[in-house]
Design a protein around this motif. Structure first.
Motif, PDB file in Angstrom:
ATOM      1  N   THR A   1      32.183  55.137  46.855  1.00 51.79           N
ATOM      2  CA  THR A   1      32.808  53.534  46.675  1.00 51.79           C
ATOM      3  C   THR A   1      34.382  53.734  46.226  1.00 51.79           C
ATOM      4  O   THR A   1      34.771  54.977  46.142  1.00 51.79           O
ATOM      5  CB  THR A   1      32.106  52.883  45.990  1.00 51.79           C
ATOM      6  N   ALA A   2      34.786  52.661  45.895  1.00 51.65           N
ATOM      7  CA  ALA A   2      36.161  52.589  45.470  1.00 51.65           C
ATOM      8  C   ALA A   2      36.345  53.166  44.282  1.00 51.65           C
ATOM      9  O   ALA A   2      37.425  53.696  43.707  1.00 51.65           O
ATOM     10  CB  ALA A   2      36.780  51.163  45.580  1.00 51.65           C
TER      11      ALA A   2
ATOM     12  N   HIS B   1      33.142  52.049  55.210  1.00 48.93           N
ATOM     13  CA  HIS B   1      32.944  50.620  54.844  1.00 48.93           C
ATOM     14  C   HIS B   1      32.743  50.560  53.251  1.00 48.93           C
ATOM     15  O   HIS B   1      33.373  49.700  52.687  1.00 48.93           O
ATOM     16  CB  HIS B   1      31.807  49.906  55.460  1.00 48.93           C
TER      17      HIS B   1
ATOM     18  N   GLN C   1      35.683  50.822  50.466  1.00 48.43           N
ATOM     19  CA  GLN C   1      36.561  49.630  50.358  1.00 48.43           C
ATOM     20  C   GLN C   1      36.246  48.921  48.902  1.00 48.43           C
ATOM     21  O   GLN C   1      37.146  48.150  48.461  1.00 48.43           O
ATOM     22  CB  GLN C   1      36.541  48.791  51.408  1.00 48.43           C
ATOM     23  N   ARG C   2      35.245  48.916  48.316  1.00 44.72           N
ATOM     24  CA  ARG C   2      34.709  47.936  47.348  1.00 44.72           C
ATOM     25  C   ARG C   2      34.147  48.855  46.073  1.00 44.72           C
ATOM     26  O   ARG C   2      33.922  49.912  46.369  1.00 44.72           O
ATOM     27  CB  ARG C   2      33.703  46.976  47.534  1.00 44.72           C
ATOM     28  N   THR C   3      33.977  48.452  44.909  1.00 43.46           N
ATOM     29  CA  THR C   3      33.531  49.055  43.840  1.00 43.46           C
ATOM     30  C   THR C   3      31.959  49.217  43.900  1.00 43.46           C
ATOM     31  O   THR C   3      31.102  48.552  44.654  1.00 43.46           O
ATOM     32  CB  THR C   3      33.667  48.624  42.572  1.00 43.46           C
TER      33      THR C   3
ATOM     34  N   HIS D   1      30.237  46.166  42.871  1.00 39.49           N
ATOM     35  CA  HIS D   1      30.215  44.939  43.972  1.00 39.49           C
ATOM     36  C   HIS D   1      29.099  45.244  44.932  1.00 39.49           C
ATOM     37  O   HIS D   1      28.488  44.264  45.216  1.00 39.49           O
ATOM     38  CB  HIS D   1      31.565  45.176  44.685  1.00 39.49           C
ATOM     39  N   TRP D   2      28.856  46.496  45.625  1.00 37.33           N
ATOM     40  CA  TRP D   2      27.743  46.645  46.101  1.00 37.33           C
ATOM     41  C   TRP D   2      26.356  46.589  45.877  1.00 37.33           C
ATOM     42  O   TRP D   2      25.430  46.121  46.389  1.00 37.33           O
ATOM     43  CB  TRP D   2      27.811  47.985  47.058  1.00 37.33           C
TER      44      TRP D   2
END
Length: 391
Positions: A255-256, A301, A304-306, A309-310
């Motif tokens: 992840t990010a 995909h 792109q986010r932490t 977040h997911w």
């Protein structure tokens, strides 16, 4: 055997049993450790010149009370008796102990205990009620019998090292001595089963395990498929490999700011939750055949986010997901504190060492023991006086 107040709240199930531990390093001693955690008195029989070789096997140069911290992790709560098994007087005293013991554990190579006069037939004549437990690398027979019984070698020989790592990469062994530790657990199961049988029949028995048989048993899920399908070795996924036979999304993804693990989940629903429309292009009957393509889309995909977040999306929706924690993050989490997974052991001079505890709870109680591993031969005089008093 000394125990802390938690253990005094419960009668330990193996209290009153005596275990003689002739083994060293990990598999045999870990089995004896678990029996000690459950209340048995465990006496390590060690060479006078250095004892168990793991006393000097340092990890990260961490000594404690004259020996390695690793030695204390595997041998906490035991007693130590030094004996030269090639010396007639020492051997006689050891046989006197065997006559009174309930369990004997060894991990000598096949044939060595027989040459010492401590093979199964020898000790059964001394004590018909004894449970005789042995660990070897590769079993009593066959062309691998005399290979070094070492965990990394067994992982490599058994196929375990080729289960991990991505398909375009090299073999990846487990980062823990899994065959050693699991062989110790299998040995404990056999010992306990024979103790139950002895309670019915009065007779002792023999149990043997090997690292290679343990490694094969660890792979029973995948080998059940392979043995019935035959053919070539199944392919590892080229992206996020975590299981040879499971479809996407099963794996670990960057992840990010870290990584998240995803277990089994419907690809179409997962894609909708995370806003990845491309995943709708894969029907359910293609989730295995197209796993690398699906995983590649997920990989691109999710980065792109932490992780937070997911997980805030996936966990409330019932998707099996978890963050990938390192040890600082694990031990800082309130869930770790709630487990009370760490205990403190104390040396004779008062120094302390933090170790993991027994994972078994008995009658609802956590089992802990603050006694460190014994110094070499620390209990020899006491045990000799016990034998003299019993003579």
């Amino acid at each position: 055997m000394a125990s802390d107040s938690l253990n005094e709240m419960v009668r330990l199930p193996l209290a009153g049993l005596t275990v003689l531990d002739f083994s060293q390093f990990l598999a045999g001693p870990s089995a004896a450790l678990r029996l000690a955690d459950l209340g048995a008195r465990v006496i390590k029989i060690e060479r006078p010149d250095g004892g168990d070789a793991s006393r000097s096997l340092y990890l990260a140069d961490l000594p404690f009370d004259q020996d390695s911290a690793l030695f204390h992790a595997i041998n906490r709560g035991k007693q130590s008796l030094t004996a030269d098994l090639k010396n007639a007087d020492d051997l006689m005293r050891v046989k006197a102990l065997i006559a009174q013991a309930d369990v004997l554990i060894h991990n000598f190579r096949p044939g060595i205990m027989d040459r010492l006069g401590l093979g199964w037939d020898d000790v059964r004549a001394i004590n018909p009620r004894l449970i005789y437990a042995g660990v070897s690398g590769y079993g009593p027979d066959g062309p691998w019998r005399d290979r070094p019984g070492q965990d990394l070698l067994v992982q490599s020989l058994s196929g375990i090292a080729l289960l991990s790592g991505d398909g375009n990469g090299p073999p990846v062994p487990a980062g823990l001595s899994i065959t050693d530790m699991m062989a110790g657990a299998q040995l404990v199961q056999g010992i306990l089963a024979l103790l139950v049988r002895r309670g019915v029949s009065g007779d002792g028995g023999r149990v043997d395990v090997s690292l290679i048989e343990t490694a094969i048993d660890l792979q029973f899920e995948h080998l059940a498929v392979y043995l019935n399908r035959g053919g070539a070795m199944p392919a590892r996924s080229a992206v996020g490999n975590a299981n040879l036979y499971l479809a996407a999304p099963y794996g670990i993804y960057a992840t990010a700011d870290g990584h998240v693990a995803l277990a089994m989940a419907p690809i179409d629903r997962l894609g909708a939750l995370i806003g990845c429309t491309e995943m709708a292009d894969f029907p359910a009957d293609r989730w295995f055949a197209e796993r690398d393509a699906i995983k590649a889309i997920l990989r691109d995909h999710l980065k792109q986010r932490t992780s937070a977040h997911w997980l805030a999306i996936l966990e409330p929706a019932g998707i099996w997901a978890a963050p990938v924690l390192d040890w600082p993050a694990l031990t800082a989490d309130p869930a770790f504190a709630a487990l009370d997974a760490v205990q403190q052991v104390r040396s004779p001079d008062g120094a302390t060492l933090r170790l993991t505890r027994c994972p078994i709870r008995v009658d609802g109680q956590i089992l802990k023991n603050e006694r460190a591993a014994p110094r070499l031969g620390a209990d020899s005089d006491f045990i000799h006086s016990e034998l003299a008093g019993a003579a």
